[in-house]
Design a protein around this motif. Structure first.
Motif, PDB file in Angstrom:
ATOM      1  N   UNK A 156      62.790  15.978 -13.081  1.00 52.20           N
ATOM      2  CA  UNK A 156      61.550  15.348 -12.623  1.00 52.20           C
ATOM      3  C   UNK A 156      61.528  13.855 -12.946  1.00 52.20           C
ATOM      4  N   UNK A 157      61.115  13.064 -11.970  1.00 51.31           N
ATOM      5  CA  UNK A 157      60.779  11.666 -12.199  1.00 51.31           C
ATOM      6  C   UNK A 157      59.306  11.640 -12.601  1.00 51.31           C
ATOM      7  N   UNK A 158      59.042  11.644 -13.925  1.00 46.15           N
ATOM      8  CA  UNK A 158      57.671  11.766 -14.427  1.00 46.15           C
ATOM      9  C   UNK A 158      57.014  10.391 -14.510  1.00 46.15           C
ATOM     10  N   UNK A 159      55.882  10.274 -13.838  1.00 46.75           N
ATOM     11  CA  UNK A 159      55.194   8.989 -13.715  1.00 46.75           C
ATOM     12  C   UNK A 159      54.328   8.667 -14.935  1.00 46.75           C
ATOM     13  N   UNK A 160      53.779   9.708 -15.589  1.00 45.60           N
ATOM     14  CA  UNK A 160      52.831   9.550 -16.693  1.00 45.60           C
ATOM     15  C   UNK A 160      53.239  10.505 -17.812  1.00 45.60           C
ATOM     16  N   UNK A 161      53.155  10.102 -19.069  1.00 46.55           N
ATOM     17  CA  UNK A 161      53.417  11.057 -20.164  1.00 46.55           C
ATOM     18  C   UNK A 161      52.458  12.233 -20.103  1.00 46.55           C
ATOM     19  N   UNK A 162      52.989  13.431 -20.211  1.00 50.27           N
ATOM     20  CA  UNK A 162      52.177  14.646 -20.127  1.00 50.27           C
ATOM     21  C   UNK A 162      51.015  14.627 -21.118  1.00 50.27           C
ATOM     22  N   UNK A 163      51.238  14.089 -22.316  1.00 50.52           N
ATOM     23  CA  UNK A 163      50.213  14.120 -23.357  1.00 50.52           C
ATOM     24  C   UNK A 163      48.933  13.393 -22.958  1.00 50.52           C
ATOM     25  N   UNK A 164      49.035  12.446 -22.042  1.00 51.40           N
ATOM     26  CA  UNK A 164      47.851  11.697 -21.622  1.00 51.40           C
ATOM     27  C   UNK A 164      46.863  12.556 -20.832  1.00 51.40           C
ATOM     28  N   UNK A 165      47.352  13.668 -20.272  1.00 47.48           N
ATOM     29  CA  UNK A 165      46.490  14.527 -19.467  1.00 47.48           C
ATOM     30  C   UNK A 165      46.030  15.767 -20.215  1.00 47.48           C
ATOM     31  N   UNK A 166      46.548  15.994 -21.410  1.00 42.69           N
ATOM     32  CA  UNK A 166      46.315  17.249 -22.122  1.00 42.69           C
ATOM     33  C   UNK A 166      45.041  17.180 -22.947  1.00 42.69           C
ATOM     34  N   UNK A 167      43.978  17.790 -22.419  1.00 42.84           N
ATOM     35  CA  UNK A 167      42.694  17.829 -23.127  1.00 42.84           C
ATOM     36  C   UNK A 167      41.916  19.042 -22.636  1.00 42.84           C
ATOM     37  N   UNK A 168      41.090  19.617 -23.515  1.00 42.77           N
ATOM     38  CA  UNK A 168      40.406  20.874 -23.217  1.00 42.77           C
ATOM     39  C   UNK A 168      38.940  20.765 -23.596  1.00 42.77           C
ATOM     40  N   UNK A 169      38.055  21.332 -22.759  1.00 36.46           N
ATOM     41  CA  UNK A 169      36.635  21.379 -23.086  1.00 36.46           C
ATOM     42  C   UNK A 169      35.797  20.615 -22.084  1.00 36.46           C
ATOM     43  N   UNK A 170      34.508  20.919 -22.060  1.00 33.94           N
ATOM     44  CA  UNK A 170      33.591  20.282 -21.118  1.00 33.94           C
ATOM     45  C   UNK A 170      33.196  18.897 -21.608  1.00 33.94           C
ATOM     46  N   UNK A 171      32.727  18.821 -22.851  1.00 27.92           N
ATOM     47  CA  UNK A 171      32.272  17.542 -23.390  1.00 27.92           C
ATOM     48  C   UNK A 171      33.404  16.776 -24.081  1.00 27.92           C
ATOM     49  N   UNK A 172      34.461  17.496 -24.503  1.00 30.44           N
ATOM     50  CA  UNK A 172      35.579  16.840 -25.168  1.00 30.44           C
ATOM     51  C   UNK A 172      36.238  15.803 -24.264  1.00 30.44           C
ATOM     52  N   UNK A 173      36.195  16.050 -22.955  1.00 30.59           N
ATOM     53  CA  UNK A 173      36.866  15.163 -22.012  1.00 30.59           C
ATOM     54  C   UNK A 173      36.104  13.857 -21.789  1.00 30.59           C
ATOM     55  N   UNK A 174      34.808  13.837 -22.108  1.00 27.38           N
ATOM     56  CA  UNK A 174      33.966  12.693 -21.746  1.00 27.38           C
ATOM     57  C   UNK A 174      34.465  11.358 -22.299  1.00 27.38           C
ATOM     58  N   UNK A 175      34.864  11.274 -23.584  1.00 22.43           N
ATOM     59  CA  UNK A 175      35.328   9.971 -24.079  1.00 22.43           C
ATOM     60  C   UNK A 175      36.543   9.432 -23.329  1.00 22.43           C
ATOM     61  N   UNK A 176      37.341  10.332 -22.768  1.00 21.71           N
ATOM     62  CA  UNK A 176      38.566   9.909 -22.069  1.00 21.71           C
ATOM     63  C   UNK A 176      38.429   9.979 -20.555  1.00 21.71           C
ATOM     64  N   UNK A 177      37.234  10.293 -20.068  1.00 21.53           N
ATOM     65  CA  UNK A 177      37.054  10.471 -18.628  1.00 21.53           C
ATOM     66  C   UNK A 177      37.429   9.232 -17.823  1.00 21.53           C
ATOM     67  N   UNK A 178      36.996   8.023 -18.208  1.00 19.37           N
ATOM     68  CA  UNK A 178      37.407   6.848 -17.427  1.00 19.37           C
ATOM     69  C   UNK A 178      38.918   6.695 -17.331  1.00 19.37           C
ATOM     70  N   UNK A 179      39.609   6.933 -18.463  1.00 17.34           N
ATOM     71  CA  UNK A 179      41.070   6.831 -18.455  1.00 17.34           C
ATOM     72  C   UNK A 179      41.692   7.878 -17.542  1.00 17.34           C
ATOM     73  N   UNK A 180      41.188   9.123 -17.616  1.00 16.51           N
ATOM     74  CA  UNK A 180      41.746  10.199 -16.790  1.00 16.51           C
ATOM     75  C   UNK A 180      41.505   9.937 -15.309  1.00 16.51           C
ATOM     76  N   UNK A 181      40.312   9.457 -14.967  1.00 21.56           N
ATOM     77  CA  UNK A 181      40.020   9.152 -13.564  1.00 21.56           C
ATOM     78  C   UNK A 181      40.895   8.020 -13.058  1.00 21.56           C
ATOM     79  N   UNK A 182      41.137   7.034 -13.922  1.00 19.69           N
ATOM     80  CA  UNK A 182      42.016   5.926 -13.537  1.00 19.69           C
ATOM     81  C   UNK A 182      43.442   6.425 -13.322  1.00 19.69           C
ATOM     82  N   UNK A 183      43.926   7.274 -14.223  1.00 24.20           N
ATOM     83  CA  UNK A 183      45.274   7.823 -14.077  1.00 24.20           C
ATOM     84  C   UNK A 183      45.394   8.649 -12.807  1.00 24.20           C
ATOM     85  N   UNK A 184      44.371   9.465 -12.528  1.00 26.74           N
ATOM     86  CA  UNK A 184      44.443  10.290 -11.316  1.00 26.74           C
ATOM     87  C   UNK A 184      44.436   9.437 -10.062  1.00 26.74           C
TER      88      UNK A 184
END
Length: 389
Positions: free
Chosen positions: A47-75
């Motif tokens: 695989x030619x991996x564009x983003x480190x897997x660890x940047x996307x690994x998060x679980x939970x409804x509210x746990x994701x909120x602090x990183x939501x801007x970063x995740x949306x930008x990555x997506x």
């Protein structure tokens, strides 16, 4: 004809599934370029991996909120890059909160899309089935009950099985696993698996370690073995384990969860794919899990959980062979008696091994090969390869 296949995984279990799928695809079609996001296993498979897997690994409804801007930008960045690359098909592996939105935007441009691992709509948030239907051309299901559920909701789905059931032996060799890990053959071994995400380790390490301390007071020669999936979780666990080290025979292992589970007499682990792994290794388990208090309150308020058990192993067996200690019940004073009983009740252990063996036999169905055939069938059915004709 060459193919470009985009694959996106967001956690270690998806990395393993993705790597096996990639190998199976390459054995059937030699000229494939794989692009997307993955971990070390998928990268090793090409695989030619564009983003480190660890940047996307998060679980939970509210746990994701602090990183939501970063995740949306990555997506967004990933979406634009994939549209530019024009893959013949996109395969999202698990991680539905990230992958379904990405799949839908790619599908709208004419790219074919597959979700590998059904979102657990049969367990909670059933309304998500509409999003699945709009986002992907097909879902590849790990378990047979998922296929029938999705068919009832008019979603194209194919049961392919779980590659772990094909890879793990029907009769795991405890002695060889202990030799590999360098732990005593005659010791009582408790495996701790506090999760693959840093947020899980933060919440589960202390209650799991305290349980191990209390169990060691009741069990002779107890050794505690802990596999950690990467440097981030290992560093975090080592920090959290420091106050307990003087009270435990503690062994930390890099990855290699299968050997650790196989070597163990009993496994204390987070709810998730690890419980399937424990079941396939035929080991008695105790399950503990915690999310943030906000996430727990939200789930309870809206009565989002629709299933009697959280652990995949218990769902597949349709009985609670692995006691579950969830949220405020994930405490050492409650988990320790269950762990000790698993060590001492030999009749219970025999019954667990028998039932787990029956389920293992049912789940064996050449999963990676079945998934690869389903992907290629989808490409043939939809005229795949046109983007590179």
């Amino acid at each position: 004809m060459s193919l470009t296949i985009a694959v996106v995984a967001a956690e270690p279990s998806g990395d393993l599934l993705g790597a096996a799928l990639m190998v199976a695809l390459k054995s059937r079609h030699a000229d494939i370029r794989f692009i997307g996001v993955g971990g070390p296993e998928m990268t090793a498979a090409g695989l030619d991996s564009r983003i480190p897997l660890e940047k996307l690994s998060i679980m939970g409804i509210f746990e994701v909120l602090p990183r939501l801007p970063e995740l949306l930008k990555l997506r967004k960045q990933l979406r634009l890059w994939l549209i530019e690359q024009k893959p013949d098909i996109f395969i999202g592996i698990d991680a539905p909160d990230f992958n379904l939105g990405l799949a839908r935007s790619l599908k709208e441009t004419g790219i074919k899309t597959i979700q590998y691992v059904s979102p657990s709509v049969w367990a909670w948030k059933e309304k998500r089935v509409k999003k699945i239907r709009a986002s992907v051309d097909r879902v590849l299901c790990l378990f047979p009950f998922e296929e029938s559920f999705l068919h009832r909701h008019h979603v194209a789905a194919t049961y392919v099985g779980h590659q772990m059931a094909d890879q793990l032996p029907m009769s795991p060799n405890r002695r060889e696993a202990r030799e590999e890990l360098g732990v005593p053959e005659d010791a009582n071994i408790l495996a701790l698996l506090p999760g693959s995400r840093a947020t899980e380790v933060e919440r589960l390490a202390r209650p799991f370690l305290q349980t191990a301390v209390e169990a060691s007071a009741q069990l002779d020669n107890l050794h505690v073995v802990v596999p950690l999936v990467n440097a981030t979780t290992r560093d975090l666990f080592e920090k959290l384990a420091e106050p307990f080290r003087s009270e435990l025979n503690l062994v930390l292992v890099n990855r290699n969860a299968t050997a650790v589970i196989t070597a163990a007499d009993v496994v204390l682990l987070a709810s998730g794919t690890a419980t399937l792994q424990g079941m396939l290794c035929k080991r008695p388990m105790v399950v503990g899990y915690k999310v943030s208090s906000l996430t727990a309150a939200y789930i309870r308020l809206f009565r989002m959980i629709k299933i009697p058990y959280l652990a995949i192993a218990n769902l597949l067996c349709d009985e609670m062979l692995a006691p579950e200690f969830i949220q405020e019940r994930c405490r050492a004073e409650l988990m320790t008696p269950a762990v000790v009983q698993m060590f001492t009740d030999k009749e219970q252990t025999q019954n667990i091994v028998k039932r787990y063996t029956e389920i293992h036999e049912q789940l064996r169905c050449a999963a990676a090969a079945s998934a690869a055939e389903a992907v290629l069938d989808q490409l043939r059915y939809t005229g795949g390869g046109a983007n590179h004709a």
